[in-house]
Write a protein that holds these residues in place. Structure first.
Motif, short mmCIF file in Angstrom:
data_model
loop_
_atom_site.label_atom_id
_atom_site.label_comp_id
_atom_site.label_asym_id
_atom_site.label_seq_id
_atom_site.Cartn_x
_atom_site.Cartn_y
_atom_site.Cartn_z
N ALA A 1 0.83 -1.21 0.00
CA ALA A 1 0.00 0.00 0.00
C ALA A 1 0.86 1.25 0.00
O ALA A 1 0.57 2.24 -0.69
N ALA A 2 1.94 1.23 0.78
CA ALA A 2 2.85 2.38 0.80
C ALA A 2 3.48 2.59 -0.58
O ALA A 2 3.66 3.73 -1.03
N GLY B 1 1.23 5.61 4.75
CA GLY B 1 2.49 5.05 4.29
C GLY B 1 3.50 6.14 4.06
O GLY B 1 3.56 7.11 4.80
N TYR B 2 4.28 5.99 2.99
CA TYR B 2 5.34 6.94 2.69
C TYR B 2 4.81 8.04 1.77
O TYR B 2 3.66 8.37 1.78
N ALA B 3 5.69 8.52 0.89
CA ALA B 3 5.33 9.55 -0.08
C ALA B 3 4.82 10.82 0.57
O ALA B 3 3.73 11.29 0.29
N LEU C 1 3.46 9.19 -7.31
CA LEU C 1 4.23 10.41 -7.58
C LEU C 1 4.79 10.44 -9.00
O LEU C 1 4.99 11.52 -9.56
N ARG D 1 1.29 4.58 -2.94
CA ARG D 1 1.33 6.03 -2.74
C ARG D 1 2.62 6.61 -3.31
O ARG D 1 2.62 7.69 -3.88
N ARG D 2 3.69 5.87 -3.14
CA ARG D 2 4.99 6.36 -3.64
C ARG D 2 4.99 6.39 -5.17
O ARG D 2 5.38 7.38 -5.79
N PRO E 1 -3.82 2.82 3.04
CA PRO E 1 -3.35 3.03 4.40
C PRO E 1 -2.28 4.10 4.48
O PRO E 1 -1.69 4.47 3.46
#
Lengths: 259, 195
Positions: free
Chosen positions: A41-42, B109-111, A49, A45-46, B107
């Motif tokens: 999931a992280a 997280g990073y970014a 970008l 999001r990354r 969820p």
């Protein structure tokens, strides 16, 4: 639980760059590893970008105008339930609406009206709205087919809580695809309230699956989550109209996932 | 939409959308439609199709705002992920189950670069930094990332498309991902370090 995945696999998965077999293996691991599911999931999001590297393109103003017209069309008094989640009950009104619109378009061809341009715009907007709902129905149908046919689908019976008038509800959940289908007989929610369906994960906060009013004899809605979310329970709560990010109201249906 | 020059937080706008406030949806649209539309046009290479996906995305936000939980992730990241997944799904004729369609709950997280970008200047700065970060990557690495992100290609498809051995593509991709992680996950530190 098998060994953890390669460090770059969450990002490759988020990019959609894994080949079919790699993807299947990764998803299988996600189903049993909350740590890697969080990393996946992280990574999403990354990886989001990367899209910001696209050259900027101005949005034509007509897009917003059409969007807000469709929003206002949905703001009619009755559609609170229909506007939440994807529901079979849209089928009848959508077909009826589509038929009416097509009939209106046909009739229009035989008449010359001084407000032609405005009528065309209105009819096109209504047609786009009907088509959008038809797509929602198609997606709901696809979801039900998927969850009904998935080998790993679990069935959860939702039991009414003491003091409520709800009879029962049922959940079909395929953790591998993250697809949920919910069916229940519900009395209409109070005018200032909505029902909200939740998945309670094994770890973390409840996840909203949709909001509905219970105005139809049979409530059915579908939703999709991240693949691999381990569910501990499902519940329906009564919330302020429109729902809330996290449950705040009384639970009326609850069902634990049997392990 | 602001008080004393401060933009209304995304979380507050979402709350208002959930209460069926059209002005809040209008504000969110004005804030993020540009960045989302740019990605859609790049992926779909068809402005009309991009307009349709954009409109459907914000209509979904209007209908299902409760599915977005601001405590679990940023709104622009949520919009970008779903938009990209729908565009790839459409580009590939929905034959391939797109990651996007199953990832609408994000969820924490990073970014961090996609957090706190309610102000236009912050968004422009962020876009500039991402572009610079991508430019810093060797051309071959940037190519494999862009083919995956914007064209929806798997590593095997990239190898066939570019005539490059699959092993080489995988090496370039993994190196590129390591670079992206370092650049993007350090975003907060880089931002604060330059301010």
């Amino acid at each position: 639980m098998g060994p953890h995945v390669n460090p770059e696999d969450p990002d490759l998965y988020a990019l959609g760059a894994l080949d079919e077999e790699e993807r299947a293996a990764f998803e299988a691991h996600l189903r049993s590893c909350a740590q890697c599911a969080d990393q996946a999931a992280a990574a999403q999001r990354r990886i989001a970008l990367v899209g910001l590297a696209a050259e900027p393109v101005a949005v034509p103003s007509r897009v917003k105008e059409e969007l807000m017209r469709r929003v206002r069309a949905e703001h009619r008094p009755q559609p609170e339930a229909a506007s939440r989640g994807r529901s079979w009950r849209w089928l009848v009104p959508v077909l009826a609406t589509s038929t009416m619109i097509f009939a209106a378009l046909a009739a229009w061809q035989w008449t010359q009206n001084r407000d032609q341009a405005q009528q065309i715009s209105t009819l096109r907007g209504q047609l786009a709205d009907a088509q959008s709902r038809s797509l929602d129905i198609a997606r709901a149908s696809e979801d039900v087919d998927l969850v009904a046919g998935a080998p790993g689908t679990i069935h959860v019976a939702l039991a009414p809580q003491p003091g409520t008038q709800v009879r029962s509800g049922a959940i079909l959940y395929d953790p591998q695809s993250g697809t949920v289908a919910y069916f229940a007989h519900m009395p209409p929610a109070p005018s200032d309230k909505s029902y909200q369906l939740w998945l309670v994960p094994a770890a973390g906060a409840p996840i909203s699956l949709g909001v509905f009013s219970g105005n139809e004899p049979m409530t059915a809605l579908t939703a999709r989550l991240n693949p691999g979310v381990a569910a501990k329970a499902f519940a329906v709560t009564v919330e302020p109209k429109g729902g809330r990010p996290q449950p705040t109201g009384v639970k009326i249906l609850v069902g634990a996932v049997k392990t | 939409m602001s008080v004393a020059g401060q933009p209304v937080p995304d979380s507050a706008l979402i709350e208002r959308i959930m209460a069926q406030d059209e002005n809040a949806l209008s504000a969110v649209y004005d804030r993020y439609s540009g960045m989302v539309f740019s990605v859609l046009v790049r992926i779909l290479k068809d402005s009309q199709a991009a307009e349709e996906v954009l409109q459907d995305l914000f209509l979904q936000l209007w209908r299902e705002a409760q599915r977005f939980d601001s405590s679990r992730g940023s709104l622009p990241a949520w919009l970008m992920v779903i938009a990209r997944n729908r565009a790839i799904s459409r580009l590939r004729g929905r034959n391939r189950r797109a990651l996007v369609e199953t990832s609408e709950d994000l969820p924490t997280g990073y970014a961090p670069w996609l957090d706190n970008v309610e102000q236009e200047a912050a968004r422009a700065e962020m876009v500039g930094k991402v572009k610079a970060a991508m430019r810093e990557m060797p051309r071959e690495q940037r190519q494999v990332v862009e083919l995956a992100y914007f064209e929806g290609m798997t590593q095997t498809e990239i190898a066939a498309h570019t005539g490059t051995p699959l092993g080489t593509v995988k090496t370039r991709m993994r190196t590129a991902i390591q670079s992206l992680r370092q650049l993007f996950d350090d975003g907060t530190a880089r931002q604060s370090g330059r301010s």
